[in-house]
Design a protein around this motif. Sequence first.
Motif, PDB file in Angstrom:
ATOM      1  N   PHE A  52     -38.822  -2.672 -11.638  1.00 31.49           N
ATOM      2  CA  PHE A  52     -37.476  -3.159 -11.939  1.00 31.49           C
ATOM      3  C   PHE A  52     -36.912  -2.438 -13.160  1.00 31.49           C
ATOM      4  CE2 PHE A  52     -34.731  -5.922 -14.413  1.00 31.49           C
ATOM      5  CZ  PHE A  52     -33.851  -6.452 -13.481  1.00 31.49           C
ATOM      6  N   ALA A  53     -37.730  -2.340 -14.208  1.00 33.08           N
ATOM      7  CA  ALA A  53     -37.265  -1.760 -15.466  1.00 33.08           C
ATOM      8  C   ALA A  53     -36.998  -0.270 -15.352  1.00 33.08           C
ATOM      9  CB  ALA A  53     -38.291  -2.021 -16.568  1.00 33.08           C
ATOM     10  N   VAL A  54     -37.816   0.443 -14.576  1.00 33.11           N
ATOM     11  CA  VAL A  54     -37.602   1.881 -14.391  1.00 33.11           C
ATOM     12  C   VAL A  54     -36.243   2.125 -13.742  1.00 33.11           C
ATOM     13  CG1 VAL A  54     -38.365   3.910 -13.092  1.00 33.11           C
ATOM     14  CG2 VAL A  54     -40.036   2.528 -14.336  1.00 33.11           C
ATOM     15  N   MET A  55     -35.928   1.358 -12.702  1.00 31.28           N
ATOM     16  CA  MET A  55     -34.633   1.507 -12.043  1.00 31.28           C
ATOM     17  C   MET A  55     -33.488   1.174 -12.994  1.00 31.28           C
ATOM     18  SD  MET A  55     -35.231   2.636  -9.005  1.00 31.28           S
ATOM     19  CE  MET A  55     -36.546   3.572  -9.797  1.00 31.28           C
ATOM     20  N   GLN A  56     -33.652   0.118 -13.768  1.00 30.96           N
ATOM     21  CA  GLN A  56     -32.609  -0.260 -14.728  1.00 30.96           C
ATOM     22  C   GLN A  56     -32.430   0.820 -15.790  1.00 30.96           C
ATOM     23  OE1 GLN A  56     -33.050  -3.602 -17.661  1.00 30.96           O
ATOM     24  NE2 GLN A  56     -31.555  -4.584 -16.316  1.00 30.96           N
ATOM     25  N   PHE A  57     -33.526   1.382 -16.249  1.00 29.73           N
ATOM     26  CA  PHE A  57     -33.471   2.442 -17.249  1.00 29.73           C
ATOM     27  C   PHE A  57     -32.737   3.666 -16.726  1.00 29.73           C
ATOM     28  CE2 PHE A  57     -35.504   6.379 -18.842  1.00 29.73           C
ATOM     29  CZ  PHE A  57     -35.102   6.310 -20.163  1.00 29.73           C
ATOM     30  N   LEU A  58     -33.014   4.040 -15.481  1.00 27.56           N
ATOM     31  CA  LEU A  58     -32.409   5.243 -14.912  1.00 27.56           C
ATOM     32  C   LEU A  58     -30.924   5.061 -14.602  1.00 27.56           C
ATOM     33  CD1 LEU A  58     -35.239   6.381 -12.443  1.00 27.56           C
ATOM     34  CD2 LEU A  58     -34.668   7.379 -14.667  1.00 27.56           C
ATOM     35  N   PHE A  59     -30.527   3.864 -14.189  1.00 27.45           N
ATOM     36  CA  PHE A  59     -29.172   3.673 -13.680  1.00 27.45           C
ATOM     37  C   PHE A  59     -28.212   3.004 -14.662  1.00 27.45           C
ATOM     38  CE2 PHE A  59     -31.415   4.586  -9.817  1.00 27.45           C
ATOM     39  CZ  PHE A  59     -30.474   5.187  -8.999  1.00 27.45           C
ATOM     40  N   SER A  60     -28.706   2.380 -15.724  1.00 26.91           N
ATOM     41  CA  SER A  60     -27.797   1.696 -16.652  1.00 26.91           C
ATOM     42  C   SER A  60     -26.789   2.649 -17.305  1.00 26.91           C
ATOM     43  CB  SER A  60     -28.590   0.946 -17.720  1.00 26.91           C
ATOM     44  OG  SER A  60     -29.182  -0.207 -17.183  1.00 26.91           O
ATOM     45  N   PRO A  61     -27.197   3.826 -17.810  1.00 27.38           N
ATOM     46  CA  PRO A  61     -26.188   4.740 -18.370  1.00 27.38           C
ATOM     47  C   PRO A  61     -25.165   5.186 -17.331  1.00 27.38           C
ATOM     48  CG  PRO A  61     -28.389   5.380 -19.076  1.00 27.38           C
ATOM     49  CD  PRO A  61     -28.563   4.352 -17.996  1.00 27.38           C
ATOM     50  N   LEU A  62     -25.609   5.387 -16.093  1.00 28.26           N
ATOM     51  CA  LEU A  62     -24.686   5.779 -15.029  1.00 28.26           C
ATOM     52  C   LEU A  62     -23.623   4.707 -14.824  1.00 28.26           C
ATOM     53  CD1 LEU A  62     -23.775   7.500 -12.610  1.00 28.26           C
ATOM     54  CD2 LEU A  62     -25.504   6.290 -11.238  1.00 28.26           C
ATOM     55  N   LEU A  63     -24.038   3.444 -14.696  1.00 32.32           N
ATOM     56  CA  LEU A  63     -23.083   2.376 -14.463  1.00 32.32           C
ATOM     57  C   LEU A  63     -22.207   2.127 -15.690  1.00 32.32           C
ATOM     58  CD1 LEU A  63     -25.296  -0.148 -12.454  1.00 32.32           C
ATOM     59  CD2 LEU A  63     -23.680   1.552 -11.600  1.00 32.32           C
ATOM     60  N   GLY A  64     -22.789   2.278 -16.882  1.00 29.26           N
ATOM     61  CA  GLY A  64     -21.990   2.121 -18.090  1.00 29.26           C
ATOM     62  C   GLY A  64     -20.892   3.162 -18.180  1.00 29.26           C
ATOM     63  N   ALA A 333     -16.041   4.391 -25.732  1.00 25.11           N
ATOM     64  CA  ALA A 333     -17.469   4.640 -25.507  1.00 25.11           C
ATOM     65  C   ALA A 333     -18.291   3.359 -25.549  1.00 25.11           C
ATOM     66  CB  ALA A 333     -18.008   5.627 -26.547  1.00 25.11           C
ATOM     67  N   GLN A 334     -17.624   2.192 -25.536  1.00 23.18           N
ATOM     68  CA  GLN A 334     -18.365   0.934 -25.588  1.00 23.18           C
ATOM     69  C   GLN A 334     -19.234   0.750 -24.336  1.00 23.18           C
ATOM     70  OE1 GLN A 334     -18.684  -1.307 -28.053  1.00 23.18           O
ATOM     71  NE2 GLN A 334     -17.385  -0.077 -29.399  1.00 23.18           N
ATOM     72  N   GLY A 335     -18.728   1.158 -23.174  1.00 26.32           N
ATOM     73  CA  GLY A 335     -19.530   1.055 -21.960  1.00 26.32           C
ATOM     74  C   GLY A 335     -20.777   1.921 -22.040  1.00 26.32           C
ATOM     75  N   GLU A 336     -20.603   3.142 -22.590  1.00 28.29           N
ATOM     76  CA  GLU A 336     -21.757   4.026 -22.746  1.00 28.29           C
ATOM     77  C   GLU A 336     -22.778   3.414 -23.690  1.00 28.29           C
ATOM     78  OE1 GLU A 336     -22.805   8.658 -24.024  1.00 28.29           O
ATOM     79  OE2 GLU A 336     -20.753   7.904 -24.169  1.00 28.29           O
ATOM     80  N   LEU A 337     -22.315   2.838 -24.809  1.00 28.91           N
ATOM     81  CA  LEU A 337     -23.229   2.200 -25.751  1.00 28.91           C
ATOM     82  C   LEU A 337     -23.977   1.052 -25.089  1.00 28.91           C
ATOM     83  CD1 LEU A 337     -24.416   1.696 -28.570  1.00 28.91           C
ATOM     84  CD2 LEU A 337     -22.423   0.245 -29.049  1.00 28.91           C
ATOM     85  N   GLN A 338     -23.250   0.208 -24.354  1.00 28.30           N
ATOM     86  CA  GLN A 338     -23.908  -0.924 -23.705  1.00 28.30           C
ATOM     87  C   GLN A 338     -24.894  -0.439 -22.645  1.00 28.30           C
ATOM     88  OE1 GLN A 338     -23.671  -3.979 -24.838  1.00 28.30           O
ATOM     89  NE2 GLN A 338     -22.230  -3.240 -26.381  1.00 28.30           N
ATOM     90  N   GLY A 339     -24.563   0.677 -21.975  1.00 23.34           N
ATOM     91  CA  GLY A 339     -25.509   1.238 -21.022  1.00 23.34           C
ATOM     92  C   GLY A 339     -26.775   1.721 -21.704  1.00 23.34           C
ATOM     93  N   VAL A 340     -26.617   2.390 -22.857  1.00 24.69           N
ATOM     94  CA  VAL A 340     -27.780   2.847 -23.614  1.00 24.69           C
ATOM     95  C   VAL A 340     -28.571   1.653 -24.136  1.00 24.69           C
ATOM     96  CG1 VAL A 340     -28.500   4.036 -25.718  1.00 24.69           C
ATOM     97  CG2 VAL A 340     -26.793   5.067 -24.226  1.00 24.69           C
ATOM     98  N   PHE A 341     -27.847   0.646 -24.629  1.00 20.10           N
ATOM     99  CA  PHE A 341     -28.496  -0.560 -25.132  1.00 20.10           C
ATOM    100  C   PHE A 341     -29.334  -1.208 -24.025  1.00 20.10           C
ATOM    101  CE2 PHE A 341     -28.559  -4.716 -27.350  1.00 20.10           C
ATOM    102  CZ  PHE A 341     -28.776  -4.271 -28.635  1.00 20.10           C
ATOM    103  N   THR A 342     -28.770  -1.281 -22.822  1.00 22.22           N
ATOM    104  CA  THR A 342     -29.497  -1.832 -21.689  1.00 22.22           C
ATOM    105  C   THR A 342     -30.655  -0.930 -21.288  1.00 22.22           C
ATOM    106  OG1 THR A 342     -27.484  -2.892 -20.888  1.00 22.22           O
ATOM    107  CG2 THR A 342     -29.279  -2.655 -19.312  1.00 22.22           C
ATOM    108  N   SER A 343     -30.469   0.384 -21.398  1.00 17.97           N
ATOM    109  CA  SER A 343     -31.543   1.317 -21.066  1.00 17.97           C
ATOM    110  C   SER A 343     -32.711   1.184 -22.037  1.00 17.97           C
ATOM    111  CB  SER A 343     -31.025   2.756 -21.076  1.00 17.97           C
ATOM    112  OG  SER A 343     -30.234   3.013 -19.945  1.00 17.97           O
ATOM    113  N   VAL A 344     -32.401   0.994 -23.309  1.00 15.37           N
ATOM    114  CA  VAL A 344     -33.472   0.789 -24.286  1.00 15.37           C
ATOM    115  C   VAL A 344     -34.250  -0.474 -23.939  1.00 15.37           C
ATOM    116  CG1 VAL A 344     -33.972   0.281 -26.705  1.00 15.37           C
ATOM    117  CG2 VAL A 344     -32.299   2.039 -26.128  1.00 15.37           C
ATOM    118  N   HIS A 345     -33.493  -1.529 -23.582  1.00  7.19           N
ATOM    119  CA  HIS A 345     -34.154  -2.761 -23.167  1.00  7.19           C
ATOM    120  C   HIS A 345     -34.992  -2.528 -21.915  1.00  7.19           C
ATOM    121  CE1 HIS A 345     -34.791  -7.052 -22.747  1.00  7.19           C
ATOM    122  NE2 HIS A 345     -34.374  -6.986 -21.493  1.00  7.19           N
ATOM    123  N   ALA A 346     -34.442  -1.758 -20.959  1.00  6.55           N
ATOM    124  CA  ALA A 346     -35.182  -1.464 -19.732  1.00  6.55           C
ATOM    125  C   ALA A 346     -36.428  -0.638 -20.022  1.00  6.55           C
ATOM    126  CB  ALA A 346     -34.286  -0.725 -18.742  1.00  6.55           C
TER     127      ALA A 346
END
Length: 399
Positions: A52-64, A333-346
Amino acid sequence: MRLSVLFLLSTVMLDAMGIGLIMPIMPSLIREVQGGDLADAALWGGILSTVFAVMQFLFSPLLGNLSDRFGRRPVLLVSLTMMSCSYLVLAQATALWVLLVGQMISGITSATHATAGACMADQSKPHEKAANFGLLGAGFGVGFVLGPLVGGLLGELGTRAPFYAAAGVVGLNALLGAVAMRETLPPEKRRPFAWRRANPLGAFFGISKLPGIAPLLLVYFIYSVALYVYPAIWSYFTQARFDWSPQTIGLSLGLFGISMALVQGVLIRLVLRWVGERKTVIYGQLFDAVAFFLLAIVTSGAAALILTPVAALGAVVSPALQAIMSRRVSDDAQGELQGVFTSVHALSMIVSPLMMASVFSAFTRDGAPVHFPGAPFLVSMALIFVALAVFLRQPKEQS
């Protein structure tokens, strides 16, 4: 309160409900599908969480980044719809590979929290961001309360019932969003999509170049690895040490969620006013370290429940760190930051489940030199002190 904010709160709440619904039954489900003992189930649970986390890590920046280009609303609604479908896949699982596929879909579509964070940033003034991120955390906490409680009760009906419930509530929330959600990112603040920012490494590189961001992301990563000990091994830990049923596990997770909701929805505003964001991060980590140590050695189920509010006091850390970083990033760039933040969590969710499950399995399986189910909590305590040391090295004016 604006309708858009209410929808964001319901989104993170129902997202957390979907997660919490399945937590009490995961040990039983894995043993039903795969067989084996509790130690083996814990290892497979760690693998499923890691997928689950690998997929979230890979795709969170894309969706952000897609939300920075096309707006928050379409990304949010598509994510919710596909997440509902993933729970239906999990409900039909009769083999481990089906569970793996379901977890992959869930990980890819689990950008709801990151997109909700970007929406909240769009609508918040700089001095409001920490408190509003705490409000999102409170919504997540409320969902975390309801999810395990309902999941524990539904688990008595069978291991599949919670998945159908999760699919239903997430699907209903997608319909609510289609009716109630208005776009929060105006066209003039959108920016072109770029693959260099949409992959994890490119997104990390772009965001981490901002002054003081990289060390804070490292703090958040280490802190998240430590904190993920709860979902990673709590169901297995409480079965091994207290012989709890799914219903009791659900009640205990619900109590933790209530405490988190109160901390992030109410207490954090007082703490921020009293001590500021920097000291909030420090004190929150200290409370977590104390809670981890006590949980490692506790032998009474009643005492573990009493310790739950203490453990939740550390929930102030994430919103405070998130606010510190959000103020250093431009509006587009708030979406990008939140995507990175989620990726770090992932990324922490990739590391933590396997680490914690391996430690738990090593100290609980037959033939273990010492039977000590609480060992993962001592690992988390050590990680908290590492994260605190990194944070304290940052000059005050940078945090």
